[in-house]
Scaffold this active site. Structure first.
Site, PDB file in Angstrom:
ATOM      1  N   CYS A  57      -2.875  -3.790 -15.281  1.00 13.52           N
ATOM      2  CA  CYS A  57      -3.023  -2.475 -15.175  1.00 13.52           C
ATOM      3  C   CYS A  57      -2.475  -1.779 -16.751  1.00 13.52           C
ATOM      4  CB  CYS A  57      -2.533  -1.622 -14.116  1.00 13.52           C
ATOM      5  SG  CYS A  57      -3.236  -2.119 -12.371  1.00 13.52           S
TER       6      CYS A  57
ATOM      7  N   GLU B   4      -9.162   2.531 -19.700  1.00 15.04           N
ATOM      8  CA  GLU B   4      -9.785   1.289 -19.535  1.00 15.04           C
ATOM      9  C   GLU B   4     -10.605   1.339 -18.074  1.00 15.04           C
ATOM     10  OE1 GLU B   4      -5.898  -0.917 -19.897  1.00 15.04           O
ATOM     11  OE2 GLU B   4      -6.675  -1.682 -18.313  1.00 15.04           O
TER      12      GLU B   4
HETATM   13  N1  SAH Z   1      -1.676   4.595  -8.690  1.00 17.57           N
HETATM   14  C1  SAH Z   1      -2.386   3.893  -7.770  1.00 17.57           C
HETATM   15  C2  SAH Z   1      -3.436   2.964  -8.530  1.00 17.57           C
HETATM   16  C3  SAH Z   1      -2.920   1.943  -9.571  1.00 17.57           C
HETATM   17  S1  SAH Z   1      -2.822   0.375  -9.781  1.00 17.57           S
HETATM   18  C4  SAH Z   1      -1.521   2.977  -6.935  1.00 17.57           C
HETATM   19  O1  SAH Z   1      -0.328   3.103  -7.121  1.00 17.57           O
HETATM   20  O2  SAH Z   1      -1.824   2.338  -5.886  1.00 17.57           O
HETATM   21  C5  SAH Z   1      -3.457  -0.600  -8.644  1.00 17.57           C
HETATM   22  C6  SAH Z   1      -2.413  -1.675  -7.983  1.00 17.57           C
HETATM   23  O3  SAH Z   1      -1.682  -2.494  -8.970  1.00 17.57           O
HETATM   24  C7  SAH Z   1      -0.918  -0.861  -7.478  1.00 17.57           C
HETATM   25  O4  SAH Z   1      -0.838  -1.474  -6.079  1.00 17.57           O
HETATM   26  C8  SAH Z   1      -0.179  -1.142  -8.264  1.00 17.57           C
HETATM   27  O5  SAH Z   1       1.123  -0.927  -7.779  1.00 17.57           O
HETATM   28  C9  SAH Z   1      -0.476  -2.547  -8.814  1.00 17.57           C
HETATM   29  N2  SAH Z   1       0.022  -3.017 -10.124  1.00 17.57           N
HETATM   30  C10 SAH Z   1       0.320  -1.984 -11.164  1.00 17.57           C
HETATM   31  N3  SAH Z   1       0.994  -3.239 -12.050  1.00 17.57           N
HETATM   32  C11 SAH Z   1       1.072  -4.114 -11.756  1.00 17.57           C
HETATM   33  C12 SAH Z   1       1.777  -5.216 -12.073  1.00 17.57           C
HETATM   34  N4  SAH Z   1       2.092  -5.452 -13.462  1.00 17.57           N
HETATM   35  N5  SAH Z   1       1.420  -6.535 -11.315  1.00 17.57           N
HETATM   36  C13 SAH Z   1       1.061  -6.444 -10.206  1.00 17.57           C
HETATM   37  N6  SAH Z   1       0.539  -5.419  -9.648  1.00 17.57           N
HETATM   38  C14 SAH Z   1       0.608  -4.206 -10.193  1.00 17.57           C
END
Ligand code: SAH
Length: 367
Positions: free
Chosen positions: A334, A93
């Protein structure tokens, strides 16, 4: 014979390839521009190439075979979530967000993810595979073509850990910011990582002008370990040292992402500790009230609690913003759209939870 992924080649690789075909070097530039600037999706469109070369390329190579299989449009802010099917049937996505300063696309760097962050939907089914540079580029190219609007910003914050797919990520950045490509300024590109220390250091040495965002999410090693298994591998201190090194090498300030989870990391003490940790890095803290994921039980703090956390950081001299939530009405967090898709047996989103009018009409109009 396996066809060649010509869109993942940087200029040098393309020059070598053209030489192999007995072509002059300027042909490499032409092909590169057709693929990365004019966004051709068929070799026959490459009208400045001799017909024989177009045929050879068509026989030997493929251009992105990505198909947009779904799109959801937010009725609140026009955010669009796209679901793309790759050549091998994997789905990924990408999200288009429209801001005053331009159109920003959030891309995936892997199909699935193996990092296991507790609050994240992208990691639930594990890692399927790394994306190629062309599959990362393809997400931006397809969205630009589908909307007819220029993409000015890219964030590598979708599914996957970009620094777990280092070589392809680097190629992606170099190609998308190249003058003969979309020429997106590196300053408009953000890469978000959960903190893979050796690769943060390696990235620092490349001296790119991109913004690095670190997913911090906790202000102590213990708490971070509870939320992010990657913290078992790299201590918080090491991660922050790598960030410091990144800043020293590139002069680029970092962003620290902090997903606020009620009762877990949102206390006044957490805010104070966080301020201590990041103060000398002159970075920017981006607070993200955790997006509830149905497989998990994490809860967002109240609006007041989020504001209080922000104020506390500000009082401690930290530059902080609360992430504007885009597309709240479409599978927000995400990896949730991808998961919904994988869960629906037919892949047709028949459950009421996933049906949105926007998607249906867009499907008719655009796909
Ligand atoms: N793997 C990378 C990029 C992916 S996600 C990383 O860890 O940075 C991008 C951001 O969204 C990251 O900071 C991740 O921790 C956050 N994220 C993922 N799922 C989330 C959720 N359910 N609520 C809030 N932030 C979330």
């Amino acid at each position: 014979m396996e066809k060649t992924d010509i869109s993942s080649m940087d200029m040098e690789e393309l020059q070598n390839y053209m030489e192999l075909l007995g072509e002059k070097p300027f042909r490499a530039r032409q092909v590169y521009q057709w693929i990365h600037e004019k966004l051709a999706d068929r070799f026959e469109q490459m009208s400045s190439l001799p017909a024989a070369l177009r045929e050879t390329l068509d026989e030997q190579c493929f251009l992105s075979g990505m198909k947009a299989v779904d799109v959801q449009i937010s009725r609140l802010d026009g955010t669009r979530k796209y679901l793309f099917e790759l050549r091998d049937g994997n789905v990924i996505e990408s999200v288009l967000m429209r801001y005053h300063h331009g159109n920003s696309v959030c891309i995936s760097s892997q199909a699935g993810c193996r990092m296991g962050c507790r609050f994240c939907a992208s990691t639930i089914g594990g890692l399927k595979r790394n994306l190629t540079a062309s599959e990362m580029l393809g997400q931006v190219y397809r969205i630009q073509k589908l909307t007819g609007e220029r993409v000015s910003h890219v964030v590598v914050m979708g599914t996957g850990e970009p620094l777990d797919n280092y070589d392809q990520l680097l190629k992606f950045i170099r190609i998308i910011s190249s003058r003969q490509g979309l020429n997106i300024s590196q300053r408009n590109i953000t890469v978000s990582t959960c903190g893979i220390v050796p690769n943060i250091r390696r990235l620092a040495e490349e001296k790119l002008q991109i913004t690095l965002a670190l997913s911090l999410h906790a202000s102590s090693q213990d708490k971070r370990k509870q939320l992010m298994p990657v913290a078992n591998r790299y201590e918080l201190g090491e991660v922050l040292d790598a960030c410091r090194f990144y800043f020293q090498q590139t002069g680029r300030r970092l962003t620290f992402e902090y997903s606020l989870v009620a009762g877990v990391n949102d206390s006044g003490e957490d805010a104070r500790e966080l301020a201590e940790l990041v103060r000398d890095l002159h970075g920017h803290v981006n607070l993200i009230p955790v997006n509830p994921v149905k497989e998990r039980s994490f809860v967002q703090p109240s609006r007041q609690a989020v504001e209080a956390f922000k104020n506390k950081l500000e009082k401690n001299g930290i530059n902080v913003t609360i992430r504007r939530e885009m597309g709240r009405d479409i599978d927000g967090a995400c990896g949730q759209l991808r998961r919904s898709y994988l869960e629906s047996e037919s892949g047709s989103f028949k459950t009421s939870e996933h049906v949105s009018e926007g998607r249906t009409s867009e499907r008719k109009e655009k796909l």
